[in-house]
Design a protein around this motif. Structure first.
Motif, PDB file in Angstrom:
ATOM      1  N   THR A  50       0.800  -1.221   0.000  1.00 47.54           N
ATOM      2  CA  THR A  50       0.000   0.000   0.000  1.00 47.54           C
ATOM      3  C   THR A  50       0.832   1.271   0.000  1.00 47.54           C
ATOM      4  OG1 THR A  50      -0.162  -0.025   2.420  1.00 47.54           O
ATOM      5  CG2 THR A  50      -1.875  -1.190   1.197  1.00 47.54           C
ATOM      6  N   GLY A  51       2.161   1.133  -0.035  1.00 47.96           N
ATOM      7  CA  GLY A  51       3.012   2.310  -0.190  1.00 47.96           C
ATOM      8  C   GLY A  51       3.559   2.905   1.077  1.00 47.96           C
ATOM      9  N   ASN A  52       3.785   2.083   2.112  1.00 50.78           N
ATOM     10  CA  ASN A  52       4.324   2.602   3.374  1.00 50.78           C
ATOM     11  C   ASN A  52       5.640   3.345   3.176  1.00 50.78           C
ATOM     12  OD1 ASN A  52       2.211   1.646   4.893  1.00 50.78           O
ATOM     13  ND2 ASN A  52       3.241  -0.272   5.444  1.00 50.78           N
ATOM     14  N   PHE A  53       6.459   2.862   2.255  1.00 48.63           N
ATOM     15  CA  PHE A  53       7.704   3.556   1.945  1.00 48.63           C
ATOM     16  C   PHE A  53       7.627   4.276   0.602  1.00 48.63           C
ATOM     17  CE2 PHE A  53       9.326   0.785   5.241  1.00 48.63           C
ATOM     18  CZ  PHE A  53      10.245   1.598   5.886  1.00 48.63           C
ATOM     19  N   ALA A  54       6.888   3.721  -0.337  1.00 46.95           N
ATOM     20  CA  ALA A  54       6.841   4.295  -1.678  1.00 46.95           C
ATOM     21  C   ALA A  54       6.303   5.717  -1.680  1.00 46.95           C
ATOM     22  CB  ALA A  54       5.985   3.414  -2.595  1.00 46.95           C
ATOM     23  N   VAL A  55       5.235   5.965  -0.949  1.00 51.40           N
ATOM     24  CA  VAL A  55       4.639   7.309  -0.951  1.00 51.40           C
ATOM     25  C   VAL A  55       5.571   8.332  -0.292  1.00 51.40           C
ATOM     26  CG1 VAL A  55       2.724   8.710  -0.083  1.00 51.40           C
ATOM     27  CG2 VAL A  55       2.271   6.503  -1.180  1.00 51.40           C
ATOM     28  N   PRO A  56       6.166   8.060   0.883  1.00 53.12           N
ATOM     29  CA  PRO A  56       7.139   9.015   1.424  1.00 53.12           C
ATOM     30  C   PRO A  56       8.327   9.256   0.500  1.00 53.12           C
ATOM     31  CG  PRO A  56       6.419   7.526   3.156  1.00 53.12           C
ATOM     32  CD  PRO A  56       5.854   6.990   1.866  1.00 53.12           C
ATOM     33  N   VAL A  57       8.805   8.211  -0.184  1.00 54.81           N
ATOM     34  CA  VAL A  57       9.916   8.394  -1.125  1.00 54.81           C
ATOM     35  C   VAL A  57       9.481   9.292  -2.276  1.00 54.81           C
ATOM     36  CG1 VAL A  57      11.356   7.219  -2.841  1.00 54.81           C
ATOM     37  CG2 VAL A  57      11.126   6.264  -0.545  1.00 54.81           C
ATOM     38  N   ALA A  58       8.269   9.097  -2.767  1.00 48.80           N
ATOM     39  CA  ALA A  58       7.751   9.939  -3.840  1.00 48.80           C
ATOM     40  C   ALA A  58       7.606  11.383  -3.382  1.00 48.80           C
ATOM     41  CB  ALA A  58       6.409   9.402  -4.335  1.00 48.80           C
ATOM     42  N   ARG A  59       7.268  11.589  -2.128  1.00 50.48           N
ATOM     43  CA  ARG A  59       7.129  12.947  -1.622  1.00 50.48           C
ATOM     44  C   ARG A  59       8.478  13.652  -1.503  1.00 50.48           C
ATOM     45  NH1 ARG A  59       2.777  14.160   2.929  1.00 50.48           N
ATOM     46  NH2 ARG A  59       3.409  16.219   2.187  1.00 50.48           N
ATOM     47  N   LEU A  60       9.545  12.876  -1.535  1.00 51.01           N
ATOM     48  CA  LEU A  60      10.882  13.475  -1.607  1.00 51.01           C
ATOM     49  C   LEU A  60      11.214  13.939  -3.023  1.00 51.01           C
ATOM     50  CD1 LEU A  60      12.999  11.039   0.613  1.00 51.01           C
ATOM     51  CD2 LEU A  60      12.197  13.329   1.208  1.00 51.01           C
ATOM     52  N   GLY A  61      10.371  13.568  -3.977  1.00 49.02           N
ATOM     53  CA  GLY A  61      10.563  14.010  -5.355  1.00 49.02           C
ATOM     54  C   GLY A  61      10.989  12.927  -6.313  1.00 49.02           C
ATOM     55  N   HIS A  62      11.161  11.696  -5.836  1.00 52.00           N
ATOM     56  CA  HIS A  62      11.622  10.605  -6.692  1.00 52.00           C
ATOM     57  C   HIS A  62      10.444   9.874  -7.337  1.00 52.00           C
ATOM     58  CE1 HIS A  62      15.485  11.444  -4.984  1.00 52.00           C
ATOM     59  NE2 HIS A  62      15.069  11.148  -3.767  1.00 52.00           N
ATOM     60  N   ARG A  63      10.718   9.152  -8.417  1.00 50.86           N
ATOM     61  CA  ARG A  63       9.700   8.344  -9.077  1.00 50.86           C
ATOM     62  C   ARG A  63       9.793   6.911  -8.557  1.00 50.86           C
ATOM     63  NH1 ARG A  63      11.131  11.699 -13.615  1.00 50.86           N
ATOM     64  NH2 ARG A  63      12.810  10.244 -14.149  1.00 50.86           N
ATOM     65  N   VAL A  64       8.657   6.352  -8.168  1.00 51.14           N
ATOM     66  CA  VAL A  64       8.638   5.033  -7.539  1.00 51.14           C
ATOM     67  C   VAL A  64       7.702   4.096  -8.292  1.00 51.14           C
ATOM     68  CG1 VAL A  64       8.353   3.751  -5.390  1.00 51.14           C
ATOM     69  CG2 VAL A  64       8.964   6.191  -5.312  1.00 51.14           C
ATOM     70  N   THR A  65       8.222   2.926  -8.629  1.00 54.19           N
ATOM     71  CA  THR A  65       7.405   1.855  -9.199  1.00 54.19           C
ATOM     72  C   THR A  65       7.222   0.780  -8.135  1.00 54.19           C
ATOM     73  OG1 THR A  65       8.255   2.252 -11.439  1.00 54.19           O
ATOM     74  CG2 THR A  65       7.238   0.106 -11.007  1.00 54.19           C
ATOM     75  N   VAL A  66       5.982   0.469  -7.820  1.00 55.62           N
ATOM     76  CA  VAL A  66       5.680  -0.539  -6.810  1.00 55.62           C
ATOM     77  C   VAL A  66       5.193  -1.809  -7.497  1.00 55.62           C
ATOM     78  CG1 VAL A  66       4.241  -1.147  -4.826  1.00 55.62           C
ATOM     79  CG2 VAL A  66       5.083   1.199  -5.087  1.00 55.62           C
ATOM     80  N   VAL A  67       5.869  -2.922  -7.242  1.00 49.93           N
ATOM     81  CA  VAL A  67       5.451  -4.216  -7.773  1.00 49.93           C
ATOM     82  C   VAL A  67       4.913  -5.050  -6.614  1.00 49.93           C
ATOM     83  CG1 VAL A  67       6.191  -6.345  -8.906  1.00 49.93           C
ATOM     84  CG2 VAL A  67       7.132  -4.149  -9.650  1.00 49.93           C
ATOM     85  N   ASP A  68       3.673  -5.488  -6.734  1.00 49.46           N
ATOM     86  CA  ASP A  68       3.047  -6.265  -5.664  1.00 49.46           C
ATOM     87  C   ASP A  68       2.036  -7.226  -6.290  1.00 49.46           C
ATOM     88  OD1 ASP A  68       2.790  -5.910  -2.399  1.00 49.46           O
ATOM     89  OD2 ASP A  68       0.981  -6.742  -3.306  1.00 49.46           O
ATOM     90  N   PRO A  69       1.913  -8.435  -5.739  1.00 43.50           N
ATOM     91  CA  PRO A  69       0.981  -9.406  -6.331  1.00 43.50           C
ATOM     92  C   PRO A  69      -0.485  -9.136  -6.011  1.00 43.50           C
ATOM     93  CG  PRO A  69       2.083 -10.370  -4.435  1.00 43.50           C
ATOM     94  CD  PRO A  69       2.750  -9.038  -4.685  1.00 43.50           C
ATOM     95  N   SER A  70      -0.769  -8.269  -5.054  1.00 44.45           N
ATOM     96  CA  SER A  70      -2.144  -8.053  -4.600  1.00 44.45           C
ATOM     97  C   SER A  70      -2.811  -6.872  -5.294  1.00 44.45           C
ATOM     98  CB  SER A  70      -2.166  -7.826  -3.090  1.00 44.45           C
ATOM     99  OG  SER A  70      -3.436  -7.366  -2.665  1.00 44.45           O
ATOM    100  N   PRO A  71      -3.880  -7.101  -6.046  1.00 44.06           N
ATOM    101  CA  PRO A  71      -4.627  -5.994  -6.658  1.00 44.06           C
ATOM    102  C   PRO A  71      -5.211  -5.049  -5.612  1.00 44.06           C
ATOM    103  CG  PRO A  71      -5.241  -8.087  -7.651  1.00 44.06           C
ATOM    104  CD  PRO A  71      -4.431  -8.407  -6.438  1.00 44.06           C
ATOM    105  N   ASP A  72      -5.655  -5.593  -4.492  1.00 39.27           N
ATOM    106  CA  ASP A  72      -6.216  -4.755  -3.428  1.00 39.27           C
ATOM    107  C   ASP A  72      -5.169  -3.807  -2.866  1.00 39.27           C
ATOM    108  OD1 ASP A  72      -8.670  -5.972  -3.728  1.00 39.27           O
ATOM    109  OD2 ASP A  72      -8.347  -7.411  -2.108  1.00 39.27           O
ATOM    110  N   ALA A  73      -3.951  -4.316  -2.662  1.00 35.51           N
ATOM    111  CA  ALA A  73      -2.876  -3.472  -2.145  1.00 35.51           C
ATOM    112  C   ALA A  73      -2.540  -2.364  -3.138  1.00 35.51           C
ATOM    113  CB  ALA A  73      -1.636  -4.313  -1.851  1.00 35.51           C
ATOM    114  N   LEU A  74      -2.523  -2.686  -4.417  1.00 31.07           N
ATOM    115  CA  LEU A  74      -2.205  -1.686  -5.428  1.00 31.07           C
ATOM    116  C   LEU A  74      -3.309  -0.632  -5.532  1.00 31.07           C
ATOM    117  CD1 LEU A  74      -0.685  -3.962  -8.222  1.00 31.07           C
ATOM    118  CD2 LEU A  74       0.534  -2.458  -6.634  1.00 31.07           C
ATOM    119  N   PHE A  75      -4.551  -1.043  -5.318  1.00 32.83           N
ATOM    120  CA  PHE A  75      -5.653  -0.077  -5.309  1.00 32.83           C
ATOM    121  C   PHE A  75      -5.490   0.875  -4.128  1.00 32.83           C
ATOM    122  CE2 PHE A  75      -9.892   1.219  -3.870  1.00 32.83           C
ATOM    123  CZ  PHE A  75     -10.358   1.861  -5.022  1.00 32.83           C
ATOM    124  N   ALA A  76      -5.149   0.326  -2.959  1.00 33.82           N
ATOM    125  CA  ALA A  76      -4.918   1.165  -1.784  1.00 33.82           C
ATOM    126  C   ALA A  76      -3.722   2.091  -1.996  1.00 33.82           C
ATOM    127  CB  ALA A  76      -4.693   0.285  -0.554  1.00 33.82           C
TER     128      ALA A  76
END
Length: 256
Positions: A50-76
């Motif tokens: 759900t982006g516990n680290f991805a979203v804070p990293v993106a807020r630093l200005g970087h581009r983040v690709t999240v790969v996860d097997p769960s569609p629900d997690a990716l929706f969140a």
């Protein structure tokens, strides 16, 4: 405590569990951005949920690709990124480490996060090789996994002595059939895994050395307790003597 540099604020209780990793990760991103003379880095978060680290990293200005097997997690993740105003810097892709190079470009990322993944994969060595293959030549790997010794200590302090003894002897660090984790690691095992994939461990930190053992009511009600516990966590994280009792272990690794 909350991340600096415009990153997403972290709640006090959550920060006790993520502060050590975040401090190491943020410093590594800053150093890499300066060394490459590119302020915007490409970051891959495998099993990022759900982006516990991805979203804070993106807020630093970087581009983040999240790969996860769960569609629900990716929706969140999508919803969370929108709430943080970083939708344009976060991309979710359904997949896992086994087929990672089928959904992301090889050698395309400045940093790869592999947090809470190795405990569940069938072949940990192959999983590390796959995530390393996604790194650029000067890339870095942030590896976070459950610590074997932390489980032994936690079961013993809970009064489950037979389970603690089982976890101590079990090759995968499991305390019995009721254990939800397929495996845990020692710091030596994690550093061997990154070395086998062609990286060298730059740092090893113990994570949640005390946070999971201290009663929550003490942290929540005693004035200043959360801040002092956080300082203690950050201080103990770098001491190898505490790695063997940490709930999690974090390894930052780079190419030789």
């Amino acid at each position: 405590m909350s991340p600096e540099g415009g990153a997403e604020p972290i709640r006090p209780r959550a920060s006790l569990r993520t502060a050590v990793v975040w401090e190491v990760l943020r410093d590594a991103l800053d150093r890499r951005a300066k060394s490459t003379d590119r302020p915007v880095l490409e970051v891959l978060d495998t099993g990022g949920g759900t982006g516990n680290f991805a979203v804070p990293v993106a807020r630093l200005g970087h581009r983040v690709t999240v790969v996860d097997p769960s569609p629900d997690a990716l929706f969140a993740l999508e919803r969370r990124a929108a709430e943080a105003g970083v939708t344009d810097r976060v991309t979710g892709v359904q997949g896992d480490t086994q087929g990672l190079l089928g959904v992301v470009a090889p050698a395309g990322y400045d940093m790869v996060l592999c947090h809470g993944v190795l405990e569940y994969v069938e072949d940990a060595e192959q999983a590390v090789r796959n995530v390393v293959a996604a790194l650029r030549p000067a890339g870095a790997l942030s590896l976070l996994a459950a610590g074997r010794g932390g489980a032994v200590l936690a079961r013993a302090l809970a009064g489950h002595f037979a389970e603690a003894r089982h976890a101590l002897a079990d090759p995968d660090g499991r305390y019995g059939e009721g254990d939800s984790l397929p495996r845990r690691f020692s710091s030596e095992e994690l550093t061997r895994l990154v070395a086998a994939a062609g990286l060298r461990a730059v740092s090893v930190h113990g994570v949640r050395v005390f946070a999971d053992l201290v009663p929550g009511v003490l942290v929540d009600t005693e004035p200043g307790a959360a801040e002092e516990l956080l300082r203690l966590e950050l201080a103990a994280a770098e001491d190898p003597g505490f790695h063997s009792v940490a709930t999690q272990l974090h390894v930052l690794a780079e190419r030789g």
